[in-house]
Design an enzyme around this catalytic site. Structure first.
Site, PDB file in Angstrom:
ATOM      1  N   HIS A  56      -2.386  -4.974 -12.409  1.00 50.74           N
ATOM      2  CA  HIS A  56      -1.887  -4.812 -13.780  1.00 50.74           C
ATOM      3  C   HIS A  56      -2.824  -5.440 -14.812  1.00 50.74           C
ATOM      4  CE1 HIS A  56       2.526  -4.487 -12.169  1.00 50.74           C
ATOM      5  NE2 HIS A  56       1.800  -3.407 -11.915  1.00 50.74           N
ATOM      6  N   GLN A  63       0.790  -1.217   0.000  1.00 46.87           N
ATOM      7  CA  GLN A  63       0.000   0.000   0.000  1.00 46.87           C
ATOM      8  C   GLN A  63       0.831   1.279   0.000  1.00 46.87           C
ATOM      9  OE1 GLN A  63      -2.628  -1.885   3.263  1.00 46.87           O
ATOM     10  NE2 GLN A  63      -3.970  -0.390   2.287  1.00 46.87           N
ATOM     11  N   GLU A 118      -5.240  -2.321  14.220  1.00 45.02           N
ATOM     12  CA  GLU A 118      -5.775  -1.369  13.246  1.00 45.02           C
ATOM     13  C   GLU A 118      -7.087  -0.806  13.767  1.00 45.02           C
ATOM     14  OE1 GLU A 118      -6.226  -2.563   9.139  1.00 45.02           O
ATOM     15  OE2 GLU A 118      -4.328  -3.662   9.154  1.00 45.02           O
ATOM     16  N   ASN A 148      -8.074  -5.891  14.546  1.00 45.42           N
ATOM     17  CA  ASN A 148      -8.338  -4.838  13.566  1.00 45.42           C
ATOM     18  C   ASN A 148      -9.831  -4.541  13.626  1.00 45.42           C
ATOM     19  OD1 ASN A 148      -5.681  -5.290  12.931  1.00 45.42           O
ATOM     20  ND2 ASN A 148      -6.037  -5.838  10.790  1.00 45.42           N
ATOM     21  N   HIS A 176       0.835  -9.406   4.642  1.00 43.60           N
ATOM     22  CA  HIS A 176      -0.307  -8.492   4.587  1.00 43.60           C
ATOM     23  C   HIS A 176      -0.852  -8.495   3.156  1.00 43.60           C
ATOM     24  CE1 HIS A 176      -2.159  -4.750   6.603  1.00 43.60           C
ATOM     25  NE2 HIS A 176      -2.850  -4.980   5.504  1.00 43.60           N
ATOM     26  N   ASN A 207      -2.075 -10.937   8.572  1.00 47.09           N
ATOM     27  CA  ASN A 207      -3.043  -9.860   8.741  1.00 47.09           C
ATOM     28  C   ASN A 207      -4.380 -10.239   8.110  1.00 47.09           C
ATOM     29  OD1 ASN A 207      -3.543  -6.855   9.401  1.00 47.09           O
ATOM     30  ND2 ASN A 207      -4.283  -7.064   7.301  1.00 47.09           N
ATOM     31  N   GLU A 208      -5.416 -10.289   8.929  1.00 44.28           N
ATOM     32  CA  GLU A 208      -6.801 -10.491   8.497  1.00 44.28           C
ATOM     33  C   GLU A 208      -6.987 -11.720   7.603  1.00 44.28           C
ATOM     34  OE1 GLU A 208      -8.106  -6.762   6.825  1.00 44.28           O
ATOM     35  OE2 GLU A 208      -8.150  -5.786   8.779  1.00 44.28           O
ATOM     36  N   ASP A 266       2.174   0.411  -7.877  1.00 44.21           N
ATOM     37  CA  ASP A 266       3.507   0.412  -8.490  1.00 44.21           C
ATOM     38  C   ASP A 266       4.419   1.474  -7.883  1.00 44.21           C
ATOM     39  OD1 ASP A 266       2.430  -1.516 -10.101  1.00 44.21           O
ATOM     40  OD2 ASP A 266       2.765  -0.463 -11.993  1.00 44.21           O
ATOM     41  N   TYR A 305     -12.937  -1.813  13.011  1.00 45.51           N
ATOM     42  CA  TYR A 305     -13.378  -0.594  12.348  1.00 45.51           C
ATOM     43  C   TYR A 305     -14.846  -0.258  12.609  1.00 45.51           C
ATOM     44  CZ  TYR A 305      -9.029  -0.566   9.631  1.00 45.51           C
ATOM     45  OH  TYR A 305      -7.711  -0.514   9.246  1.00 45.51           O
TER      46      TYR A 305
END
Length: 497
Positions: A70, A50, A404, A335, A153, A197-198, A83, A337
């Site tokens: 891509h 990210q 998170e 995590n 991740h 992660n998750e 990228d 939210y």
């Protein structure tokens, strides 16, 4: 009508939200000691794909997210890629400056597996990739910031997907080899590790619903294999660390699990929902009995028989694996939210088979809740407090780190809604601590605006804005950055914003 009935049934409004023409705020009542414990830690998080960019530089191999962005650009809202992203590979010093300004104690970042092993296999070991993360870790420590390293991740090396990726049980061995490389190179300085992660999200989205790479439509079957192999891979890495590295490195190894809290007046419905979400991984790791939650084992087996299968779609955890997995984490990363109300489904949900069909619950949001720019993200701080109390009661008060928690918007520097979100959720964490929950730290997502998976750069979670149109990718603090710094400095939650 169903929503109105449900709100009346629950009998309380969980987040005290006030809507005005100019601003929407969300708050949470304070209870108990107004200060965080002196040893409570504060941090921020990012992930390699990210923010790093440099997707094919210095020997890095492609990941499944490189291939996805891509070759399937229509799957990303703004048709962008990672990228270049925030170009943190070349501009980590800019991120370090922001970290120092915030005065965080910890920085959670992920290592790109395909930067260390470009093909995912030890035969492709890339010294330049290893050196890059050595530099990141050394700079953090030189500035009094502890690294929390996430091993995986979402960005699986693309070459490993050619043999089935996380649906292939061989992934366990590949992951152990990769993790061992990380322990050997960085374990003398890194004392906090997150293996995965998750896993519930990346398995469901990538191997069930085909929304994430590798775009496999295997709902209720292949996504369960992915979850099973992820759980075993995590546990195997934990056991390797304890047997080979702990005595000289003295670190901790945990896992980051994503979960909402499920709100209902019916405790059986709450338990069902939580076992199908948090419990999928937490129950085998932290419960007294171990293994998958009983309700999952029994119902998925029953559903499988009704479908004419000769065995359950949920893989069986043998006695050996059950023993290896049980207790295989020093902490659980959460995590969190958002949350939802839940009720038993009136009609079957999702495809047959699928996790949704097995779950058999409807989820409903309250129109009073403040919503972020992400359509799934509502401000429900009561859910944060409730999930921490659930962990306290269900899993023997295991150590918790909020790995998170964050809020999305369009990127305004005067981000008052993010401040209200941050304030209310940290108040929920503090309330839980005051009520005996073993919460040791909080990590905000995210340090900087970044590539938010399928949303691309169309939503912003950062405390710092990144000028994506500039070659220098300048970082600019938002109002929320100053507010978070004040929280860290005072170990308390300022009333004024």
């Amino acid at each position: 009508m169903l929503l109105v009935f449900l709100i009346l049934l629950v009998g309380s409004v969980i987040s005290q939200c006030i809507a005005t023409k100019d601003q929407t705020t969300c708050s949470h009542p304070a209870k108990g000691n107004p200060k965080f414990p002196s040893n409570f830690t504060f941090g921020v998080a990012t992930a390699a794909y990210q923010i790093e960019g440099a997707w094919n530089i210095d020997g890095k191999g492609p990941s499944i997210w490189d291939d996805f962005t891509h070759n399937y650009p229509h799957m990303i809202d703004d048709r962008t890629t990672g990228d270049i992203a925030a170009d943190s590979y070349h501009r980590f010093n800019q991120d370090l400056k922001a970290l120092k300004e915030l005065k965080v104690t910890h920085y959670r970042f992920s290592i790109s597996w395909s930067r260390i092993y470009p093909t995912g296999d030890i035969s492709s070991r890339n010294q330049k990739g290893i050196d890059y993360y050595n530099g990141v870790i050394d700079k953090l420590l030189a500035n009094g910031i502890q690294p929390m390293v996430t091993m995986f991740h979402f960005d699986l090396p693309f070459e490993l997907q050619k043999i089935g990726g996380l649906a292939n049980p061989l992934i366990i061995n590949y992951f152990v080899t990769y993790a061992t490389e990380l322990f050997e190179n960085y374990g003398d300085r890194v004392k906090s590790w997150v293996t995965l992660n998750e896993p519930l999200l990346y398995c469901k989205s990538g191997y069930g619903e085909a929304n994430y790479p590798p775009q496999i439509e295997g709902a209720g079957i292949i996504d369960y294999l992915c979850m099973d192999h992820s759980l075993k891979a995590h546990a195997a890495v934990y056991r390797v660390y304890k047997s080979r590295f702990y005595n000289r490195q003295h670190g901790k190894v945990g896992i980051a699990l994503d979960s909402q809290f499920s709100l209902s007046n019916d405790s059986a419905v709450v338990n069902r929902a939580m076992q199908y979400n948090l419990g999928f991984f937490a129950h085998p790791l932290f419960s007294k009995s171990g293994g998958y939650p009983k309700i999952l084992v029994e119902e998925i087996a029953e559903n499988s028989l009704k479908e004419g299968r000769i065995e359950s779609r949920l893989p069986d955890l043998s006695g050996k694996w059950k023993h290896i997995i049980k207790g295989a984490a020093d902490f659980v990363g959460i995590n969190y939210y958002t949350s939802r109300y839940v009720v038993r489904a009136k009609t079957p949900n999702g495809k047959n088979p699928s996790l949704e069909r097995d779950y058999d619950l409807d989820e409903i949001s309250d129109p009073k809740w403040t919503r972020g720019l992400s359509r799934w993200l509502y401000c429900v701080p009561e859910g944060m407090e409730s999930i921490l109390k659930f962990i306290r009661d269900e899993y023997d008060n295991v150590e918790v780190i909020i790995t998170e928690n964050g809020y999305s918007d369009k990127g305004d520097l005067n981000d008052l809604d993010r401040i209200h979100y941050l304030k209310s959720h940290l108040q929920a964490v503090l309330n839980a601590i005051n009520d005996g929950c073993n919460v040791r730290g909080y990590i905000y997502w995210s340090l900087i605006d970044n590539f938010e998976w399928q949303r691309g750069y169309s939503v912003k979670f950062g405390l710092y804005s990144v000028n994506m149109s500039s070659p220098a990718k300048e970082r600019t603090p938002k109002k929320s950055a100053e507010y978070y710094r004040r929280i860290i400095e005072t170990h308390s939650i300022p009333d004024d914003i």
